[in-house]
Design a protein around this motif. Structure first.
Motif, PDB file in Angstrom:
ATOM      1  N   MET A   1      -4.856   3.663 -17.260  1.00 53.71           N
ATOM      2  CA  MET A   1      -4.360   2.451 -16.636  1.00 53.71           C
ATOM      3  C   MET A   1      -5.322   1.932 -15.573  1.00 53.71           C
ATOM      4  N   ALA A   2      -5.859   2.836 -14.761  1.00 50.44           N
ATOM      5  CA  ALA A   2      -6.727   2.420 -13.671  1.00 50.44           C
ATOM      6  C   ALA A   2      -8.020   1.788 -14.172  1.00 50.44           C
ATOM      7  N   VAL A   3      -8.462   2.154 -15.366  1.00 45.57           N
ATOM      8  CA  VAL A   3      -9.673   1.543 -15.929  1.00 45.57           C
ATOM      9  C   VAL A   3      -9.415   0.062 -16.217  1.00 45.57           C
ATOM     10  N   ALA A   4      -8.293  -0.241 -16.843  1.00 46.07           N
ATOM     11  CA  ALA A   4      -7.956  -1.635 -17.116  1.00 46.07           C
ATOM     12  C   ALA A   4      -7.728  -2.412 -15.818  1.00 46.07           C
ATOM     13  N   LEU A   5      -7.050  -1.807 -14.873  1.00 49.26           N
ATOM     14  CA  LEU A   5      -6.827  -2.479 -13.592  1.00 49.26           C
ATOM     15  C   LEU A   5      -8.147  -2.798 -12.897  1.00 49.26           C
ATOM     16  N   SER A   6      -9.108  -1.899 -13.030  1.00 51.80           N
ATOM     17  CA  SER A   6     -10.414  -2.122 -12.419  1.00 51.80           C
ATOM     18  C   SER A   6     -11.105  -3.351 -13.005  1.00 51.80           C
ATOM     19  N   ALA A   7     -10.960  -3.543 -14.307  1.00 57.66           N
ATOM     20  CA  ALA A   7     -11.598  -4.692 -14.958  1.00 57.66           C
ATOM     21  C   ALA A   7     -11.031  -6.019 -14.482  1.00 57.66           C
ATOM     22  N   PHE A   8      -9.784  -6.001 -13.979  1.00 61.28           N
ATOM     23  CA  PHE A   8      -9.099  -7.235 -13.631  1.00 61.28           C
ATOM     24  C   PHE A   8      -8.908  -7.418 -12.124  1.00 61.28           C
ATOM     25  N   ASP A   9      -9.738  -6.735 -11.328  1.00 56.48           N
ATOM     26  CA  ASP A   9      -9.769  -6.946  -9.864  1.00 56.48           C
ATOM     27  C   ASP A   9      -8.433  -6.661  -9.189  1.00 56.48           C
ATOM     28  N   ALA A  10      -7.772  -5.599  -9.602  1.00 55.71           N
ATOM     29  CA  ALA A  10      -6.477  -5.246  -9.019  1.00 55.71           C
ATOM     30  C   ALA A  10      -6.615  -4.911  -7.534  1.00 55.71           C
ATOM     31  N   VAL A  11      -5.538  -5.177  -6.804  1.00 52.28           N
ATOM     32  CA  VAL A  11      -5.459  -4.851  -5.380  1.00 52.28           C
ATOM     33  C   VAL A  11      -4.253  -3.934  -5.173  1.00 52.28           C
ATOM     34  N   VAL A  12      -4.453  -2.836  -4.453  1.00 48.51           N
ATOM     35  CA  VAL A  12      -3.388  -1.873  -4.183  1.00 48.51           C
ATOM     36  C   VAL A  12      -2.760  -2.195  -2.825  1.00 48.51           C
ATOM     37  N   HIS A  13      -1.444  -2.330  -2.807  1.00 51.11           N
ATOM     38  CA  HIS A  13      -0.715  -2.613  -1.578  1.00 51.11           C
ATOM     39  C   HIS A  13       0.003  -1.352  -1.114  1.00 51.11           C
ATOM     40  N   PHE A  14       0.027  -1.144   0.189  1.00 47.58           N
ATOM     41  CA  PHE A  14       0.652   0.066   0.726  1.00 47.58           C
ATOM     42  C   PHE A  14       1.320  -0.216   2.061  1.00 47.58           C
ATOM     43  N   GLU A  15       2.133   0.727   2.468  1.00 51.39           N
ATOM     44  CA  GLU A  15       2.863   0.630   3.740  1.00 51.39           C
ATOM     45  C   GLU A  15       2.592   1.886   4.550  1.00 51.39           C
ATOM     46  N   THR A  16       2.340   1.712   5.844  1.00 55.65           N
ATOM     47  CA  THR A  16       2.183   2.834   6.760  1.00 55.65           C
ATOM     48  C   THR A  16       3.128   2.646   7.941  1.00 55.65           C
ATOM     49  N   ALA A  17       3.151   3.613   8.825  1.00 57.94           N
ATOM     50  CA  ALA A  17       3.971   3.494  10.034  1.00 57.94           C
ATOM     51  C   ALA A  17       3.505   2.336  10.908  1.00 57.94           C
ATOM     52  N   ASP A  18       2.256   1.914  10.748  1.00 56.25           N
ATOM     53  CA  ASP A  18       1.703   0.818  11.545  1.00 56.25           C
ATOM     54  C   ASP A  18       1.797  -0.532  10.852  1.00 56.25           C
ATOM     55  N   GLY A  19       2.364  -0.554   9.641  1.00 53.84           N
ATOM     56  CA  GLY A  19       2.515  -1.812   8.930  1.00 53.84           C
ATOM     57  C   GLY A  19       1.898  -1.779   7.548  1.00 53.84           C
ATOM     58  N   ALA A  20       1.852  -2.949   6.936  1.00 52.53           N
ATOM     59  CA  ALA A  20       1.370  -3.069   5.564  1.00 52.53           C
ATOM     60  C   ALA A  20      -0.144  -3.195   5.522  1.00 52.53           C
ATOM     61  N   GLY A  21      -0.713  -2.803   4.378  1.00 48.22           N
ATOM     62  CA  GLY A  21      -2.146  -2.942   4.162  1.00 48.22           C
ATOM     63  C   GLY A  21      -2.435  -3.096   2.689  1.00 48.22           C
ATOM     64  N   GLU A  22      -3.686  -3.364   2.377  1.00 50.85           N
ATOM     65  CA  GLU A  22      -4.077  -3.495   0.977  1.00 50.85           C
ATOM     66  C   GLU A  22      -5.532  -3.072   0.810  1.00 50.85           C
ATOM     67  N   LEU A  23      -5.861  -2.642  -0.405  1.00 50.88           N
ATOM     68  CA  LEU A  23      -7.217  -2.214  -0.735  1.00 50.88           C
ATOM     69  C   LEU A  23      -7.566  -2.706  -2.135  1.00 50.88           C
ATOM     70  N   PRO A  24      -8.651  -3.467  -2.292  1.00 56.03           N
ATOM     71  CA  PRO A  24      -9.121  -3.748  -3.648  1.00 56.03           C
ATOM     72  C   PRO A  24      -9.421  -2.428  -4.347  1.00 56.03           C
ATOM     73  N   LEU A  25      -9.190  -2.367  -5.641  1.00 54.75           N
ATOM     74  CA  LEU A  25      -9.337  -1.101  -6.348  1.00 54.75           C
ATOM     75  C   LEU A  25     -10.721  -0.463  -6.176  1.00 54.75           C
ATOM     76  N   PRO A  26     -11.825  -1.234  -6.145  1.00 55.18           N
ATOM     77  CA  PRO A  26     -13.124  -0.582  -5.924  1.00 55.18           C
ATOM     78  C   PRO A  26     -13.222   0.138  -4.587  1.00 55.18           C
ATOM     79  N   ASP A  27     -12.453  -0.328  -3.595  1.00 56.76           N
ATOM     80  CA  ASP A  27     -12.457   0.324  -2.287  1.00 56.76           C
ATOM     81  C   ASP A  27     -11.389   1.412  -2.185  1.00 56.76           C
ATOM     82  N   PHE A  28     -10.423   1.369  -3.082  1.00 52.66           N
ATOM     83  CA  PHE A  28      -9.329   2.344  -3.061  1.00 52.66           C
ATOM     84  C   PHE A  28      -9.843   3.745  -3.399  1.00 52.66           C
ATOM     85  N   TYR A  29     -10.677   3.838  -4.436  1.00 52.71           N
ATOM     86  CA  TYR A  29     -11.248   5.129  -4.824  1.00 52.71           C
ATOM     87  C   TYR A  29     -12.567   5.353  -4.091  1.00 52.71           C
ATOM     88  N   LEU A  30     -12.711   6.521  -3.499  1.00 50.10           N
ATOM     89  CA  LEU A  30     -13.919   6.850  -2.756  1.00 50.10           C
ATOM     90  C   LEU A  30     -14.985   7.412  -3.700  1.00 50.10           C
TER      91      LEU A  30
END
Length: 330
Positions: free
Chosen positions: A165-194
């Motif tokens: 799934m992540a391979v296809a998402l990578s091709a289509f510029d997916a953005v991952v959204h998340f929530e922390t104790a300090d609020g919401a954030g997001e990471l483009p998939l290329p930045d999500f994986y180190l």
């Protein structure tokens, strides 16, 4: 297995708070990867925070023709959704290629992004593994590495990311959204994986204690003409030894736009940006497709027993792009 506690979260803020209160806790979605790792002793959480009841199981259209996918949407529901199949067919194909129907009906989108490598040394707690025990070594470099990385690896780890799934998402510029104790954030998939680097135990850039809440796919007209192709050792459900997610827009014999991502070649989904540059503006045809694949794979550094992947992925790229162009010409 280590004895563990269990709590069911009733809302996103409560889930984040529960994890923040216990550094040894883990979020539990479908459990198709985490529970297996708990059984083998790789993961030993003191507490599981069940997030399956959170209101994160919708797939919604966004302005302009994109999609927002909740983190607890099951893989099965994702693959069956009519707008996913219409707008991003390669994504639906990738999900269906990833696992059996039973697993797809349990596994969640958020969990799929976070699944760990299936490297045999990682899941065998009697063996050293830098990803499991930092600094202990990577026996795969000199040992069994037939299905390991040819791109972006390091001397510290040569494992590949298992998600289709992540391979296809990578091709289509997916953005991952998340929530922390300090609020919401997001990471483009290329930045999500180190990148692998010297710290292979750090796989994502998610902040500590963060909960993935969803994935967004921006509008991409080219994605409607896309395909996912996976090669594996057996026809039944198995992890890829090479895969390609591709989308192609050809007009008047010229490639106007191309999207290309590779799977089972690196520690993360590999967006083939070099190949995309070669393709864009070039005449459509097998020679161009082969040149694009060769340009991307020039950076490959295979190990003694996985050099076959270079040829396999090259041929796969050419075959998939040729099929897409022929379909568009009908």
């Amino acid at each position: 297995m280590r004895e563990f506690g269990y709590q069911r979260a009733s809302d996103v803020a409560g889930a984040v708070a529960l994890l923040g209160a216990d550094p040894d806790a883990r979020f539990l979605g479908g459990g198709t990867n985490l529970v297996d790792l708990m059984k083998s002793g790789v993961e030993r959480p003191a507490r599981l925070v069940d997030i399956r009841q959170l209101p994160l199981d919708d797939i919604e259209s966004t302005p302009g023709g994109g999609l927002r996918i909740g983190a607890t949407v099951t893989n099965g529901d994702l693959a069956a959704h009519p707008e996913v199949r219409r707008r991003y067919p390669a994504l639906a194909q990738a999900v269906l290629a990833g696992a059996s129907g039973q697993l797809c009906n349990m596994a969640t989108v958020g969990g799929n992004l976070l699944q760990r490598t299936r490297c045999g040394y990682f899941i065998d707690v009697t063996q050293p593994c830098n990803k499991r025990v930092p600094g202990s070594g990577c026996p795969a470099v000199e040992g069994e590495h037939r299905n390991h990385a040819i791109l972006g690896a390091s001397e510290h780890c040569v494992a590949v990311h298992p998600s289709d799934m992540a391979v296809a998402l990578s091709a289509f510029d997916a953005v991952v959204h998340f929530e922390t104790a300090d609020g919401a954030g997001e990471l483009p998939l290329p930045d999500f994986y180190l990148p692998m680097g010297e710290s292979p135990h750090r796989e994502t850039a998610l902040p500590t204690g963060a909960l993935i809440t969803g994935i967004s796919l921006p509008p991409a007209q080219v994605a409607a003409s896309s395909r996912y192709r996976k090669v594996r050792d057996r026809a039944s459900y198995a992890f890829a030894i090479g895969s390609v997610a591709a989308a192609l827009d050809v007009r008047d014999g010229i490639v106007r736009e191309a999207r290309l991502a590779l799977g089972a070649v690196a520690s993360r989904p590999w967006r083939a940006v070099v190949a995309e540059r070669v393709l864009t503006g070039a005449p459509a045809g097998p020679k161009t497709y082969a040149a694009a694949a060769d340009a991307e794979l020039a950076a490959a550094r295979p190990l003694p027993h996985n050099a076959y992947k270079v040829t396999l992925v090259r041929n796969l790229v050419v075959a998939v792009l040729t099929e897409l162009a022929e379909e568009a010409a009908r």
